[in-house]
Design a protein around this motif. Structure first.
Motif, PDB file in Angstrom:
ATOM      1  N   ILE A 103       0.853  -1.190   0.000  1.00 35.14           N
ATOM      2  CA  ILE A 103       0.000   0.000   0.000  1.00 35.14           C
ATOM      3  C   ILE A 103       0.887   1.238   0.000  1.00 35.14           C
ATOM      4  CG2 ILE A 103      -1.839   1.223   1.227  1.00 35.14           C
ATOM      5  CD1 ILE A 103      -2.336  -1.565   2.670  1.00 35.14           C
ATOM      6  N   GLU A 104       0.534   2.200  -0.827  1.00 33.32           N
ATOM      7  CA  GLU A 104       1.326   3.434  -0.906  1.00 33.32           C
ATOM      8  C   GLU A 104       0.406   4.629  -1.156  1.00 33.32           C
ATOM      9  OE1 GLU A 104       3.786   6.081  -0.464  1.00 33.32           O
ATOM     10  OE2 GLU A 104       4.717   4.088  -0.396  1.00 33.32           O
ATOM     11  N   ARG A 105       0.465   5.600  -0.262  1.00 34.43           N
ATOM     12  CA  ARG A 105      -0.371   6.795  -0.423  1.00 34.43           C
ATOM     13  C   ARG A 105       0.186   7.723  -1.488  1.00 34.43           C
ATOM     14  NH1 ARG A 105      -3.281   9.739  -1.863  1.00 34.43           N
ATOM     15  NH2 ARG A 105      -4.607  11.282  -0.877  1.00 34.43           N
ATOM     16  N   TYR A 106       1.503   7.920  -1.478  1.00 31.99           N
ATOM     17  CA  TYR A 106       2.145   8.828  -2.428  1.00 31.99           C
ATOM     18  C   TYR A 106       3.218   8.065  -3.217  1.00 31.99           C
ATOM     19  CZ  TYR A 106       0.048  12.284   0.716  1.00 31.99           C
ATOM     20  OH  TYR A 106      -0.821  13.009   1.487  1.00 31.99           O
ATOM     21  N   GLU A 114      -5.031   5.267  -9.060  1.00 29.35           N
ATOM     22  CA  GLU A 114      -5.610   5.160  -7.718  1.00 29.35           C
ATOM     23  C   GLU A 114      -6.296   3.800  -7.570  1.00 29.35           C
ATOM     24  OE1 GLU A 114      -6.108   7.255  -4.053  1.00 29.35           O
ATOM     25  OE2 GLU A 114      -5.462   8.218  -5.908  1.00 29.35           O
ATOM     26  N   GLY A 115      -6.178   3.194  -6.378  1.00 31.77           N
ATOM     27  CA  GLY A 115      -6.801   1.904  -6.147  1.00 31.77           C
ATOM     28  C   GLY A 115      -5.841   0.753  -6.381  1.00 31.77           C
ATOM     29  N   LEU A 116      -6.376  -0.390  -6.791  1.00 22.62           N
ATOM     30  CA  LEU A 116      -5.576  -1.605  -6.942  1.00 22.62           C
ATOM     31  C   LEU A 116      -4.925  -1.678  -8.318  1.00 22.62           C
ATOM     32  CD1 LEU A 116      -4.604  -4.422  -6.068  1.00 22.62           C
ATOM     33  CD2 LEU A 116      -6.839  -5.321  -6.778  1.00 22.62           C
ATOM     34  N   ASN A 117      -3.609  -1.884  -8.313  1.00 24.97           N
ATOM     35  CA  ASN A 117      -2.846  -2.099  -9.543  1.00 24.97           C
ATOM     36  C   ASN A 117      -2.198  -3.478  -9.464  1.00 24.97           C
ATOM     37  OD1 ASN A 117      -2.534   0.901 -10.839  1.00 24.97           O
ATOM     38  ND2 ASN A 117      -2.525   1.001  -8.607  1.00 24.97           N
ATOM     39  N   LYS A 118      -2.487  -4.328 -10.437  1.00 23.04           N
ATOM     40  CA  LYS A 118      -1.928  -5.678 -10.446  1.00 23.04           C
ATOM     41  C   LYS A 118      -0.748  -5.736 -11.406  1.00 23.04           C
ATOM     42  CE  LYS A 118      -5.710  -8.610  -8.847  1.00 23.04           C
ATOM     43  NZ  LYS A 118      -4.871  -9.259  -7.824  1.00 23.04           N
ATOM     44  N   LEU A 119       0.418  -6.026 -10.872  1.00 29.17           N
ATOM     45  CA  LEU A 119       1.629  -6.123 -11.680  1.00 29.17           C
ATOM     46  C   LEU A 119       2.269  -7.486 -11.414  1.00 29.17           C
ATOM     47  CD1 LEU A 119       1.373  -3.060 -10.302  1.00 29.17           C
ATOM     48  CD2 LEU A 119       3.381  -2.639 -11.676  1.00 29.17           C
ATOM     49  N   SER A 120       2.967  -8.012 -12.396  1.00 34.21           N
ATOM     50  CA  SER A 120       3.627  -9.296 -12.201  1.00 34.21           C
ATOM     51  C   SER A 120       4.968  -9.301 -12.914  1.00 34.21           C
ATOM     52  CB  SER A 120       2.760 -10.452 -12.700  1.00 34.21           C
ATOM     53  OG  SER A 120       2.584 -10.380 -14.100  1.00 34.21           O
ATOM     54  N   ARG A 175       5.462 -15.677 -11.541  1.00 27.76           N
ATOM     55  CA  ARG A 175       5.686 -16.308 -10.233  1.00 27.76           C
ATOM     56  C   ARG A 175       5.617 -15.276  -9.115  1.00 27.76           C
ATOM     57  NH1 ARG A 175      10.535 -19.836  -8.988  1.00 27.76           N
ATOM     58  NH2 ARG A 175       9.185 -20.279  -7.207  1.00 27.76           N
ATOM     59  N   ILE A 176       5.823 -14.012  -9.463  1.00 33.23           N
ATOM     60  CA  ILE A 176       5.770 -12.930  -8.483  1.00 33.23           C
ATOM     61  C   ILE A 176       4.618 -12.012  -8.851  1.00 33.23           C
ATOM     62  CG2 ILE A 176       7.046 -11.108  -7.323  1.00 33.23           C
ATOM     63  CD1 ILE A 176       8.393 -13.820  -7.062  1.00 33.23           C
ATOM     64  N   GLN A 177       3.624 -11.933  -7.977  1.00 32.94           N
ATOM     65  CA  GLN A 177       2.454 -11.084  -8.198  1.00 32.94           C
ATOM     66  C   GLN A 177       2.486  -9.921  -7.218  1.00 32.94           C
ATOM     67  OE1 GLN A 177      -0.311 -11.297 -10.455  1.00 32.94           O
ATOM     68  NE2 GLN A 177      -0.718  -9.259  -9.620  1.00 32.94           N
ATOM     69  N   LEU A 178       2.492  -8.701  -7.745  1.00 33.17           N
ATOM     70  CA  LEU A 178       2.461  -7.506  -6.909  1.00 33.17           C
ATOM     71  C   LEU A 178       1.098  -6.846  -7.012  1.00 33.17           C
ATOM     72  CD1 LEU A 178       3.678  -5.214  -5.190  1.00 33.17           C
ATOM     73  CD2 LEU A 178       4.585  -4.215  -7.313  1.00 33.17           C
ATOM     74  N   ASP A 179       0.382  -6.794  -5.891  1.00 30.23           N
ATOM     75  CA  ASP A 179      -0.861  -6.034  -5.806  1.00 30.23           C
ATOM     76  C   ASP A 179      -0.518  -4.704  -5.138  1.00 30.23           C
ATOM     77  OD1 ASP A 179      -2.103  -8.211  -6.855  1.00 30.23           O
ATOM     78  OD2 ASP A 179      -3.282  -8.711  -5.081  1.00 30.23           O
ATOM     79  N   LEU A 180      -0.346  -3.675  -5.939  1.00 26.66           N
ATOM     80  CA  LEU A 180       0.059  -2.373  -5.420  1.00 26.66           C
ATOM     81  C   LEU A 180      -1.161  -1.466  -5.320  1.00 26.66           C
ATOM     82  CD1 LEU A 180       2.099  -0.321  -4.486  1.00 26.66           C
ATOM     83  CD2 LEU A 180       2.783   0.056  -6.873  1.00 26.66           C
ATOM     84  N   TRP A 181      -1.558  -1.201  -4.082  1.00 22.45           N
ATOM     85  CA  TRP A 181      -2.698  -0.334  -3.815  1.00 22.45           C
ATOM     86  C   TRP A 181      -2.201   1.101  -3.646  1.00 22.45           C
ATOM     87  CZ3 TRP A 181      -7.936  -1.646  -3.139  1.00 22.45           C
ATOM     88  CH2 TRP A 181      -8.230  -3.018  -3.133  1.00 22.45           C
ATOM     89  N   VAL A 182      -2.784   2.011  -4.407  1.00 22.59           N
ATOM     90  CA  VAL A 182      -2.483   3.426  -4.249  1.00 22.59           C
ATOM     91  C   VAL A 182      -3.645   4.063  -3.491  1.00 22.59           C
ATOM     92  CG1 VAL A 182      -2.067   5.623  -5.408  1.00 22.59           C
ATOM     93  CG2 VAL A 182      -1.104   3.507  -6.348  1.00 22.59           C
TER      94      VAL A 182
END
Length: 230
Positions: free
Chosen positions: A89-92, A125-131, A136-143
């Motif tokens: 999770i990252e605000r900025y 803004e919100g959920l960003n799905k990166l891999s 094999r590595i899933q990043l769910d980056l929430w802004v």
């Protein structure tokens, strides 16, 4: 979406929003290995992994250094069939230019950085799905604000990276309500580690049900906290 307001000092990013460093000026990679990898016992746990997916939740994505370090250890130690889900999770968030610049010195992560950068440029803004790494590595980056994001997450953590800026600089990141959400997303034997040893953070962790221990801090920090949900 508001990006991080940073200044570069000695080629390292410094947050003007929180008047704090993103990682140790001594050695950011060594700090991540010591605080988050070692005190969550991740190398050992990855080696002994008996399920298909391991989940790490992080409060404060920052430059992504913790993510890249965890991903590297996972690829080195986990069974080939297993995947790593890293929820952060990252605000900025950093702009894509600053993101690439902040990670260009970690040559060992160059391939992963390049793979993520092509999607990071579309961050919203919100959920960003990166891999990366053949998925094999899933990043769910929430802004967004951590207090708004955590209630939307229902995947329990195997390990917590409690990062973000110091409690004295960013009190919202270390509130009692936040730790109740962390407890909701934990199960027996879920571990945590954090660079801080602030009394407020320790009390909130204990009240939320964590067995909290102290260890020698990294670099100039005297102590840090780690432990397990009991």
């Amino acid at each position: 979406m508001q990006f991080a307001n940073i200044q570069w000092k000695n080629q390292q990013p410094y947050s003007l929003d929180f008047d704090d460093v993103y990682y140790s000026s001594d050695d950011g990679l060594a700090e991540t290995n010591y605080v988050f990898i070692q005190h969550n016992q991740l190398s050992k746990r990855f080696t002994q992994l008996d399920k298909n997916c391991f989940t790490i939740i992080e409060t404060g994505f920052g430059t992504g250094l913790n993510f890249f370090c965890a991903a590297q250890h996972f690829l080195a130690h986990a069974p080939n069939h297993a995947t790593l889900q890293f929820i952060s999770i990252e605000r900025y968030p950093l702009t894509v230019v600053d993101f690439i610049k902040a990670n260009r010195y970690w040559f060992v992560f160059e391939q992963m950085v390049n793979q993520l950068a092509s999607n990071y440029i579309h961050l919203a803004e919100g959920l960003n799905k990166l891999s990366c790494c053949d998925h094999r590595i899933q990043l769910d980056l929430w802004v967004g604000d951590v207090s708004h994001v955590l209630p939307q997450i229902n995947t329990p953590a195997d390990a917590w990276f409690l990062d973000g800026f110091a409690p004295s600089k960013n009190s919202d990141m270390w509130s009692e309500t936040l730790f109740q959400e962390i407890a909701r997303l934990s199960r027996t034997d879920t571990t945590f580690a954090t660079f801080t040893s602030a009394g407020e953070a320790r009390r909130h962790l204990q009240e939320a049900g964590f067995n909290v221990r102290k260890a020698t801090g990294f670099g100039k920090k005297r102590e840090m906290l780690y432990g397990v949900y009991s």
